[in-house]
Design a protein around this motif. Structure first.
Motif, PDB file in Angstrom:
ATOM      1  N   LYS A 196      57.305 -25.580 -73.439  1.00  0.00           N
ATOM      2  CA  LYS A 196      58.238 -25.851 -74.541  1.00  0.00           C
ATOM      3  C   LYS A 196      57.849 -25.086 -75.805  1.00  0.00           C
ATOM      4  O   LYS A 196      58.186 -25.476 -76.916  1.00  0.00           O
ATOM      5  CB  LYS A 196      58.358 -27.350 -74.822  1.00  0.00           C
ATOM      6  N   GLY A 197      57.132 -24.004 -75.593  1.00  0.00           N
ATOM      7  CA  GLY A 197      56.785 -23.106 -76.678  1.00  0.00           C
ATOM      8  C   GLY A 197      56.818 -21.679 -76.167  1.00  0.00           C
ATOM      9  O   GLY A 197      56.412 -21.406 -75.042  1.00  0.00           O
ATOM     10  N   ILE A 198      57.324 -20.766 -76.989  1.00  0.00           N
ATOM     11  CA  ILE A 198      57.420 -19.363 -76.603  1.00  0.00           C
ATOM     12  C   ILE A 198      56.279 -18.610 -77.276  1.00  0.00           C
ATOM     13  O   ILE A 198      56.209 -18.540 -78.500  1.00  0.00           O
ATOM     14  CB  ILE A 198      58.768 -18.758 -77.052  1.00  0.00           C
ATOM     15  N   VAL A 199      55.380 -18.050 -76.468  1.00  0.00           N
ATOM     16  CA  VAL A 199      54.282 -17.250 -77.012  1.00  0.00           C
ATOM     17  C   VAL A 199      54.786 -15.825 -77.243  1.00  0.00           C
ATOM     18  O   VAL A 199      55.870 -15.449 -76.800  1.00  0.00           O
ATOM     19  CB  VAL A 199      53.045 -17.275 -76.085  1.00  0.00           C
ATOM     20  N   TYR A 200      53.983 -15.025 -77.942  1.00  0.00           N
ATOM     21  CA  TYR A 200      54.464 -13.721 -78.386  1.00  0.00           C
ATOM     22  C   TYR A 200      54.988 -12.818 -77.251  1.00  0.00           C
ATOM     23  O   TYR A 200      56.082 -12.248 -77.386  1.00  0.00           O
ATOM     24  CB  TYR A 200      53.381 -12.996 -79.201  1.00  0.00           C
ATOM     25  N   PRO A 201      54.272 -12.662 -76.121  1.00  0.00           N
ATOM     26  CA  PRO A 201      54.830 -11.792 -75.058  1.00  0.00           C
ATOM     27  C   PRO A 201      56.198 -12.281 -74.556  1.00  0.00           C
ATOM     28  O   PRO A 201      57.088 -11.474 -74.270  1.00  0.00           O
ATOM     29  CB  PRO A 201      53.773 -11.850 -73.948  1.00  0.00           C
ATOM     30  N   GLU A 202      56.365 -13.603 -74.446  1.00  0.00           N
ATOM     31  CA  GLU A 202      57.657 -14.147 -74.026  1.00  0.00           C
ATOM     32  C   GLU A 202      58.719 -13.875 -75.101  1.00  0.00           C
ATOM     33  O   GLU A 202      59.877 -13.574 -74.775  1.00  0.00           O
ATOM     34  CB  GLU A 202      57.530 -15.656 -73.791  1.00  0.00           C
ATOM     35  N   PHE A 203      58.325 -13.981 -76.343  1.00  0.00           N
ATOM     36  CA  PHE A 203      59.234 -13.723 -77.464  1.00  0.00           C
ATOM     37  C   PHE A 203      59.770 -12.295 -77.418  1.00  0.00           C
ATOM     38  O   PHE A 203      60.964 -12.057 -77.594  1.00  0.00           O
ATOM     39  CB  PHE A 203      58.482 -13.982 -78.775  1.00  0.00           C
ATOM     40  N   ARG A 204      58.894 -11.338 -77.153  1.00  0.00           N
ATOM     41  CA  ARG A 204      59.314  -9.928 -77.081  1.00  0.00           C
ATOM     42  C   ARG A 204      60.374  -9.742 -75.999  1.00  0.00           C
ATOM     43  O   ARG A 204      61.378  -9.056 -76.198  1.00  0.00           O
ATOM     44  CB  ARG A 204      58.117  -9.014 -76.768  1.00  0.00           C
ATOM     45  N   ILE A 205      60.161 -10.358 -74.843  1.00  0.00           N
ATOM     46  CA  ILE A 205      61.119 -10.245 -73.737  1.00  0.00           C
ATOM     47  C   ILE A 205      62.452 -10.867 -74.139  1.00  0.00           C
ATOM     48  O   ILE A 205      63.529 -10.296 -73.907  1.00  0.00           O
ATOM     49  CB  ILE A 205      60.563 -10.925 -72.465  1.00  0.00           C
ATOM     50  N   ALA A 206      62.393 -12.051 -74.773  1.00  0.00           N
ATOM     51  CA  ALA A 206      63.618 -12.756 -75.152  1.00  0.00           C
ATOM     52  C   ALA A 206      64.423 -11.968 -76.170  1.00  0.00           C
ATOM     53  O   ALA A 206      65.648 -11.844 -76.048  1.00  0.00           O
ATOM     54  CB  ALA A 206      63.263 -14.137 -75.705  1.00  0.00           C
ATOM     55  N   ILE A 207      63.747 -11.430 -77.174  1.00  0.00           N
ATOM     56  CA  ILE A 207      64.440 -10.650 -78.206  1.00  0.00           C
ATOM     57  C   ILE A 207      65.119  -9.430 -77.578  1.00  0.00           C
ATOM     58  O   ILE A 207      66.267  -9.106 -77.882  1.00  0.00           O
ATOM     59  CB  ILE A 207      63.440 -10.204 -79.301  1.00  0.00           C
ATOM     60  N   ASP A 208      64.418  -8.759 -76.695  1.00  0.00           N
ATOM     61  CA  ASP A 208      64.970  -7.586 -76.021  1.00  0.00           C
ATOM     62  C   ASP A 208      66.202  -7.964 -75.207  1.00  0.00           C
ATOM     63  O   ASP A 208      67.230  -7.293 -75.264  1.00  0.00           O
ATOM     64  CB  ASP A 208      63.898  -6.945 -75.139  1.00  0.00           C
ATOM     65  N   ARG A 209      66.109  -9.056 -74.472  1.00  0.00           N
ATOM     66  CA  ARG A 209      67.239  -9.492 -73.641  1.00  0.00           C
ATOM     67  C   ARG A 209      68.431  -9.915 -74.482  1.00  0.00           C
ATOM     68  O   ARG A 209      69.564  -9.871 -74.024  1.00  0.00           O
ATOM     69  CB  ARG A 209      66.822 -10.633 -72.719  1.00  0.00           C
ATOM     70  N   TYR A 210      68.166 -10.354 -75.697  1.00  0.00           N
ATOM     71  CA  TYR A 210      69.258 -10.777 -76.555  1.00  0.00           C
ATOM     72  C   TYR A 210      69.881  -9.611 -77.306  1.00  0.00           C
ATOM     73  O   TYR A 210      70.842  -9.761 -78.045  1.00  0.00           O
ATOM     74  CB  TYR A 210      68.798 -11.870 -77.530  1.00  0.00           C
ATOM     75  N   GLY A 211      69.331  -8.414 -77.113  1.00  0.00           N
ATOM     76  CA  GLY A 211      69.959  -7.210 -77.661  1.00  0.00           C
ATOM     77  C   GLY A 211      69.430  -6.756 -79.001  1.00  0.00           C
ATOM     78  O   GLY A 211      70.050  -5.919 -79.654  1.00  0.00           O
ATOM     79  N   LEU A 212      68.284  -7.282 -79.420  1.00  0.00           N
ATOM     80  CA  LEU A 212      67.684  -6.835 -80.673  1.00  0.00           C
ATOM     81  C   LEU A 212      66.496  -5.940 -80.365  1.00  0.00           C
ATOM     82  O   LEU A 212      65.523  -6.372 -79.750  1.00  0.00           O
ATOM     83  CB  LEU A 212      67.214  -8.030 -81.513  1.00  0.00           C
ATOM     84  N   LYS A 213      66.586  -4.698 -80.758  1.00  0.00           N
ATOM     85  CA  LYS A 213      65.489  -3.748 -80.544  1.00  0.00           C
ATOM     86  C   LYS A 213      64.723  -3.608 -81.851  1.00  0.00           C
ATOM     87  O   LYS A 213      65.322  -3.381 -82.897  1.00  0.00           O
ATOM     88  CB  LYS A 213      66.036  -2.373 -80.125  1.00  0.00           C
ATOM     89  N   MET A 214      63.417  -3.783 -81.793  1.00  0.00           N
ATOM     90  CA  MET A 214      62.613  -3.645 -83.012  1.00  0.00           C
ATOM     91  C   MET A 214      61.203  -3.205 -82.660  1.00  0.00           C
ATOM     92  O   MET A 214      60.748  -3.368 -81.525  1.00  0.00           O
ATOM     93  CB  MET A 214      62.606  -4.947 -83.815  1.00  0.00           C
TER      94      MET A 214
END
Length: 199
Positions: free
Chosen positions: A43-61
């Motif tokens: 029930k918590g998103i750590v940084y590597p999971e966060f990177r994957i989620a952001i990418d899948r949601y269409g935000l490139k940074m």
């Protein structure tokens, strides 16, 4: 405000805007994306999971921006973003007039005044509307299934427990609010939908 805080606010705004491009359920949809990224079900998103989620949601940074973004969302500095932190950051701000009518609608809906909406509240308040639902009219759904379908539509996607808290109700209507420019129209819509007196 420091440059890092300003950058974080811009990134949060960009993600909020990306969500809203998907309609008022976009922020709720983002919650589902993030929950799928919670590989260890903590029930918590750590940084590597966060990177994957952001990418899948269409935000490139860049890596630097994504770390700034992650840290801005991780308010308790636990090293993981929980769902509440995510939703609190992404909730579109409502002005006082809009927030007040949403709270009034919740209080009107909360028939037994226990500060949460459940099937018991809906049976009192929403039965007449539910009986006009096509799936109820066709016999496909019972009255309780029809009421639960409505409740699930405003329940938190992270915790679809059949109970809607005041915060979850505000979260849902913050998304709706963000898609409506005119304050008077939003207030009129809420008053009409929830049987509140027009003012």
């Amino acid at each position: 405000m420091s440059d890092e805080n300003r950058t974080a606010q811009l990134l949060i705004g960009a993600l909020r805007d990306q969500c809203l491009l998907k309609g008022h359920n976009g922020i709720r949809g983002l919650g589902l994306v993030f929950r799928r990224m919670d590989i260890d079900f903590s029930k918590g998103i750590v940084y590597p999971e966060f990177r994957i989620a952001i990418d899948r949601y269409g935000l490139k940074m860049s890596e630097g921006y994504s770390k700034t973004f992650f840290n801005a969302l991780d308010k308790d500095e636990s090293g993981a973003i929980d769902f509440a932190e995510l939703m609190n950051a992404l909730r579109s701000p409502m002005n006082e007039r809009r927030a007040n009518v949403v709270k009034e609608a919740f209080d009107n809906f909360d028939v037994n005044t226990d500060r949460k909406l459940s099937l018991d509240d809906l049976r009192v308040f929403y039965t007449a509307n539910a009986k006009n639902h096509p799936k109820y009219l066709s016999g496909e759904w019972t009255l309780d299934q029809t009421l639960r379908s409505f409740l699930d539509s405003i329940d938190s996607p992270d915790d679809p427990d059949g109970v809607v808290t005041r915060e979850e109700f505000l979260d849902y209507y913050a998304g709706v609010s963000a898609t409506i420019d005119d304050d008077s129209y939003f207030v009129m819509m809420m008053r009409s939908c929830y049987g509140l007196p027009q003012r």
